[in-house]
Scaffold this motif. Sequence first.
Motif, short mmCIF file in Angstrom:
data_model
loop_
_atom_site.label_atom_id
_atom_site.label_comp_id
_atom_site.label_asym_id
_atom_site.label_seq_id
_atom_site.Cartn_x
_atom_site.Cartn_y
_atom_site.Cartn_z
N SER A 193 10.88 10.35 9.02
CA SER A 193 10.92 8.91 8.75
C SER A 193 9.90 8.14 9.57
N GLU A 194 9.40 8.74 10.65
CA GLU A 194 8.42 8.06 11.49
C GLU A 194 6.98 8.29 11.05
N LEU A 195 6.78 9.17 10.08
CA LEU A 195 5.42 9.46 9.61
C LEU A 195 4.69 8.21 9.12
N ARG A 196 5.43 7.27 8.57
CA ARG A 196 4.79 6.06 8.03
C ARG A 196 4.10 5.24 9.11
N HIS A 197 4.46 5.48 10.38
CA HIS A 197 3.84 4.74 11.48
C HIS A 197 2.50 5.34 11.90
N ILE A 198 2.23 6.54 11.45
CA ILE A 198 0.96 7.16 11.79
C ILE A 198 -0.07 6.71 10.77
N THR A 199 -0.86 5.78 11.19
CA THR A 199 -1.94 5.27 10.34
C THR A 199 -3.23 5.41 11.13
N VAL A 200 -4.34 5.34 10.46
CA VAL A 200 -5.63 5.41 11.14
C VAL A 200 -5.71 4.29 12.17
N SER A 201 -5.28 3.11 11.78
CA SER A 201 -5.31 1.96 12.69
C SER A 201 -4.44 2.19 13.92
N ALA A 202 -3.23 2.70 13.72
CA ALA A 202 -2.32 2.94 14.84
C ALA A 202 -2.87 4.02 15.77
N LEU A 203 -3.49 5.04 15.20
CA LEU A 203 -4.06 6.10 16.03
C LEU A 203 -5.25 5.59 16.83
N ARG A 204 -6.08 4.76 16.21
CA ARG A 204 -7.26 4.22 16.91
C ARG A 204 -6.85 3.31 18.06
N THR A 205 -5.81 2.52 17.85
CA THR A 205 -5.40 1.57 18.89
C THR A 205 -4.43 2.18 19.90
#
Length: 162
Positions: free
Chosen positions: A139-151
């Motif tokens: 359910s937490e996969l949706r939080h892994i975005t390119v933007s979230a990883l970069r920041t």
Amino acid sequence: MTTYNLEVLNQYKIHLHEEERSQNTIQKYLRDLRTFLVFTHGQELSKLVVLAFKEYIIAAYAPASVNSMLAAINGFLEWLGFPQYKVKQLKIQREIFSKPEKELSQREYERLIQAAEKKKNRKLALLIQTICATGIRVSELRHITVSALRTGLFWVCRLGVL
């Protein structure tokens, strides 16, 4: 189950929707409430009836399922105006570490990745690698975005800082 009970369940369904519960939660609660109403056989509601149902489900279900069902029943009783009939949930001691037999072995992990790649499903292979590398829930996969990883924001959220 009487028509009256079905009418009340339909009204409660509307209430759950207005409370912005998810569709899955609403369906689960209604399923649990139907089980409860079938168990009661039209008996008048009382604390003893609810306690008897609790004992019944303790014998038939896993503790987490019992607590889920009791949450549905307790919410319904509160909504009906009978908070005095609510019952306590089971105390469940959480395991800090998974049991070894539930853990994925290195060999099993590699076979999953190979199977995904063999089917040319790169997305699935990457999802499996991400889950295994981070320990996140599906359910937490949706939080892994390119933007979230970069920041670095994903890791701040995962560590409970935000």
